[in-house]
Design a protein around this motif. Structure first.
Motif, PDB file in Angstrom:
ATOM      1  N   UNK B   5       0.834  -1.190   0.000  1.00 37.46           N
ATOM      2  CA  UNK B   5       0.000   0.000   0.000  1.00 37.46           C
ATOM      3  C   UNK B   5       0.871   1.243   0.000  1.00 37.46           C
ATOM      4  N   UNK B   6       0.944   1.934  -1.136  1.00 34.66           N
ATOM      5  CA  UNK B   6       1.829   3.083  -1.281  1.00 34.66           C
ATOM      6  C   UNK B   6       1.486   4.216  -0.350  1.00 34.66           C
ATOM      7  N   UNK B   7       0.182   4.491  -0.170  1.00 35.15           N
ATOM      8  CA  UNK B   7      -0.257   5.609   0.662  1.00 35.15           C
ATOM      9  C   UNK B   7       0.162   5.438   2.110  1.00 35.15           C
ATOM     10  N   UNK B   8      -0.076   4.249   2.649  1.00 37.36           N
ATOM     11  CA  UNK B   8       0.271   3.981   4.044  1.00 37.36           C
ATOM     12  C   UNK B   8       1.779   4.059   4.255  1.00 37.36           C
ATOM     13  N   UNK B   9       2.523   3.538   3.292  1.00 36.83           N
ATOM     14  CA  UNK B   9       3.985   3.552   3.409  1.00 36.83           C
ATOM     15  C   UNK B   9       4.533   4.969   3.339  1.00 36.83           C
ATOM     16  N   UNK B  10       3.953   5.772   2.422  1.00 37.16           N
ATOM     17  CA  UNK B  10       4.416   7.170   2.308  1.00 37.16           C
ATOM     18  C   UNK B  10       4.158   7.912   3.608  1.00 37.16           C
ATOM     19  N   UNK B  11       2.971   7.671   4.192  1.00 39.24           N
ATOM     20  CA  UNK B  11       2.625   8.323   5.464  1.00 39.24           C
ATOM     21  C   UNK B  11       3.566   7.871   6.573  1.00 39.24           C
ATOM     22  N   UNK B  12       3.890   6.593   6.581  1.00 43.81           N
ATOM     23  CA  UNK B  12       4.804   6.057   7.605  1.00 43.81           C
ATOM     24  C   UNK B  12       6.188   6.672   7.460  1.00 43.81           C
TER      25      UNK B  12
END
Lengths: 78, 174
Positions: B5-12
Motif C-alpha cells: 500500500x503506497x499511501x500507508x507507506x508514504x505516510x509512515x
C-alpha cells in the motif's frame, strides 16, 4: 556442494538442448540453468520427475553424490 | 510480488522523518537546558519549580542526571527510528524479506531494551533525588507492557530471520 548435477551429460546423450528441455517441461531456462550449473539449493520432486520423463532417464542418471572433506557440515540442518 | 500500500507507506515514511527530526531537536533542547543549568542554576531550576531549602541539592543533581539520561536516549531512539525507516524503505521497494532487515529488527530490539534500561535508570534517579521536603515527580511508572514489547521485538526479529532464510532457500529451489 556434494551433489553433482549431470544434466549436461544426459542432454548430450539425448541430443537435446536446454532450451528444448525447458519448452518441453515448462520450467524456465533460467531455473534449468541454475540446476545445470550446480547453483540450485534444492530440487522439487515434480521438477525431477518432469526432467526424467522428458529425457527418459532415472534420477540417478542426473544426480551424483560425491562427498568432500567438509561433507556433513553443509547437509546439517540448523 | 504484489506492491504494498503506497499511501500507508508514504505516510509512515513521513511520520518517521518527523520523529527523527523531533528526537534530534529534543536532544539539542535537553543539552541546551543542561548547559544553561551550569551557568544559570538558580534561574533554570527555579523555572522548573525547585524551591530553596532542604533537598534542593539532591533534586538539582537528580534533574541534571535525568537530563544526561535524556541525552543518552537520543542516539538510541535515533537508531530505532532510522533502522525502522530503512525497513520501511525495503517494503516500499517490494523486497522486505532480506537478511539485512532481520539484522535491523534485532538491532531495534536490543536498542529498545537499552531504552527500557534507561527508563529504569530514571526511576533510580527519582528515588535518590526525592526527599520529604521536595519530590521529583516525572510521572514514572513501571509498565509490563513495555517489557513485553521488547520480548515481542526479539521474537519478531527471530521470526524474520527464519523467514528470510526460508525465502533464500526457496529462491534456490528449482
Amino acid at each position: 556442494m556434494p551433489i553433482i548435477v549431470k544434466l549436461d551429460d544426459v542432454l548430450y546423450a539425448r541430443r537435446m538442448t536446454l532450451t528444448e528441455l525447458s519448452e518441453r517441461i515448462g520450467i524456465t531456462l533460467a531455473n534449468l540453468s541454475i540446476l545445470k550449473t550446480g547453483k540450485a539449493r534444492a530440487v522439487r520432486f515434480s521438477t525431477l520427475s518432469a526432467i526424467c520423463r522428458a529425457l527418459e532417464c532415472q534420477p540417478a542418471d542426473l544426480l551424483e553424490y560425491a562427498p568432500g572433506p567438509e561433507d556433513g557440515e553443509e547437509d546439517r540442518d540448523e | 510480488m504484489q506492491r504494498p500500500n503506497g499511501g500507508a507507506l508514504r505516510a509512515t515514511r513521513a511520520l518517521l522523518r518527523v520523529l527523527i527530526a523531533l528526537n534530534l531537536g529534543l536532544g539539542v533542547a535537553i543539552a541546551a537546558m543542561l548547559l544553561a543549568s551550569l551557568f544559570a542554576e538558580s534561574w533554570v531550576f527555579g523555572a522548573l519549580g525547585v524551591r530553596p531549602g532542604a533537598g534542593r541539592a539532591a533534586l538539582i543533581a537528580g534533574m541534571r542526571l535525568m537530563a544526561v539520561i535524556g541525552i543518552a536516549s537520543v542516539p538510541l531512539a535515533h537508531l530505532v527510528l532510522t533502522r525502522l525507516r530503512d525497513v520501511v524503505e525495503t517494503v516500499q521497494q517490494g523486497d522486505a524479506f532480506i537478511s539485512l532487515n532481520a539484522t535491523r529488527l534485532r538491532t531495534i530490539a536490543w536498542t529498545v531494551l537499552g531504552l527500557e534500561a534507561l527508563h529504569l535508570g530514571v526511576w533510580a534517579v527519582v528515588t535518590m533525588a526525592s526527599s520529604r521536603a521536595q519530590g521529583l515527580d516525572v510521572g514514572w511508572e513501571f509498565s509490563p507492557t513495555r517489557w513485553l514489547a521488547v520480548l515481542l521485538l526479539f521474537v519478531l526479529a527471530q521470526v524474520f530471520e527464519e523467514g528470510t532464510r526460508m525465502r533464500e532457500d526457496l529462491e534456490g529451489t528449482v
